[in-house]
Design an enzyme around this catalytic site. Structure first.
Site, short mmCIF file in Angstrom:
data_model
loop_
_atom_site.label_atom_id
_atom_site.label_comp_id
_atom_site.label_asym_id
_atom_site.label_seq_id
_atom_site.Cartn_x
_atom_site.Cartn_y
_atom_site.Cartn_z
N GLU A 112 13.15 61.76 41.30
CA GLU A 112 12.69 61.75 42.70
C GLU A 112 11.17 61.59 42.78
OE1 GLU A 112 14.73 61.43 45.04
OE2 GLU A 112 16.59 62.48 44.54
N HIS A 135 12.05 70.26 46.17
CA HIS A 135 13.35 69.71 46.62
C HIS A 135 14.46 70.50 45.94
CE1 HIS A 135 16.89 67.33 46.94
NE2 HIS A 135 16.87 66.94 45.67
N HIS A 137 19.00 71.80 46.28
CA HIS A 137 20.34 71.54 46.82
C HIS A 137 20.90 72.84 47.41
CE1 HIS A 137 20.96 67.90 43.84
NE2 HIS A 137 19.88 67.77 44.62
N HIS A 207 22.68 65.76 50.79
CA HIS A 207 21.99 65.86 49.51
C HIS A 207 21.21 67.17 49.35
CE1 HIS A 207 19.07 63.77 46.45
NE2 HIS A 207 19.27 65.04 46.15
P1 13P Z 1 16.05 65.09 38.38
O1 13P Z 1 16.71 65.88 37.28
O2 13P Z 1 15.75 63.67 37.97
O3 13P Z 1 14.83 65.82 38.91
O4 13P Z 1 17.09 64.94 39.58
C1 13P Z 1 17.58 66.06 40.26
C2 13P Z 1 17.83 65.79 41.71
O5 13P Z 1 17.99 66.73 42.46
C3 13P Z 1 17.87 64.39 42.22
O6 13P Z 1 17.86 64.38 43.62
ZN ZN Z 2 18.48 66.20 44.61
#
Ligand code: 13P
Ligand code: ZN
Length: 262
Positions: A112, A135, A137, A207
């Site tokens: 990202e 960022h 989830h 996401h």
């Molecule tokens: P990375 O492991 O590349 O940081 O990806 C994790 C992620 O949340 C992608 O949106």
């Molecule tokens: Zn992600």
């Protein structure tokens, strides 16, 4: 450098404890410009990368970011083993990635990175004091993005504000909503960057969430506040009733209060 690593590790631990960081989910980046780095003796260059889009305001700046594929729970224990350092070219056309010399396999920055650098680019351009981008989830927030009536900045912000006074006070600018776009793409980076001047908390449809603040832990707090509102909303619906919510008048009073305290 030490305080940045501590903030990054603490936040990575919180993301894991919260259940927001399955496998390698999520990423964190911090603008480290001005922080002394003993690059020659401590870090190895992983190579030069040409950026798919130029980042004109962050030329010559330094960043640290979670490495792609690494776990937040491992970042929490040892950030240097699980993060990459990035030096953007003088004109922002690309960057050189570095990884710590104690790491066995070369590390590459998070997938990202386009979104992270696009956000930092705007922050620097706007002379913002914010240096951290997180960022993650968060399940409750992601769940709500599957509800069609909430798939807009206006609707998502209203949902968050109406559930609990703190959200209206501490997120007075609401939540920017970016509809689903391919993770790691230039499209999601552009759509996210377009939100930065108005929102410091952005939801990526189906996401996750992305927050911007002075420190990683402060960015975490913003997501945590919205997550509480989402949890309360889902709890009410699970119990079989529609939450009444704060009134528009109550929300607007609290948001004014929040803006005054900024
Ligand atoms: P990375 O492991 O590349 O940081 O990806 C994790 C992620 O949340 C992608 O949106
Ligand atoms: Zn992600």
């Amino acid at each position: 450098m030490k305080s940045i690593l501590k903030d990054l590790a603490t936040t990575a631990g919180l993301l894991w404890q919260k259940g927001w960081a399955e496998a390698n989910a999520g990423n964190i980046s911090v603008n480290m410009t001005g922080v002394e780095l003993d690059l020659e003796s401590e870090f190895i260059a992983s190579g030069h990368v040409v950026s798919p889009v130029a980042f004109r305001s962050i030329g010559n700046r330094w960043f640290i970011a979670k490495a792609s594929g690494k776990r937040m729970r491992d970042v929490a224990h040892d950030p240097l083993q699980n993060c990459a350092v990035i030096h953007v070219d003088s004109k922002g056309d690309g960057y050189i990635g570095y990884y710590h010399k104690s790491v066995k396999e070369p590390l590459i920055p998070t997938s990202e990175l386009p979104s992270h650098l696009a956000v930092h680019d705007i922050l620097v351009k706007q002379k913002s004091p914010s240096r951290a981008v997180v960022h993650t989830h968060c399940p409750e927030l992601i769940a709500l993005t599957h509800l069609r009536e909430l798939q807009s900045t206006e609707a998502f912000s209203k949902l968050v504000w109406k559930m609990i006074p703190e959200c209206a006070v501490f997120l007075p600018h609401g939540v920017g909503y970016v509809p689903y776009l391919v993770p790691g793409s230039v499209d999601i980076a552009k759509a996210t960057a377009a939100m930065v001047s108005q929102h410091d908390l952005i939801i990526w449809g189906k996401h996750g969430a992305l927050a911007i603040a002075g420190t990683c832990e402060e960015a975490f707090d913003k997501i945590d506040l919205a997550a509480k509102a989402a949890f309360l909303f889902l709890t009410c619906r699970n119990a079989g009733f529609e939450p009444e919510g704060l009134t528009n008048q109550q929300i607007s009073f609290l948001r004014t209060l929040g803006k005054e305290n900024e």
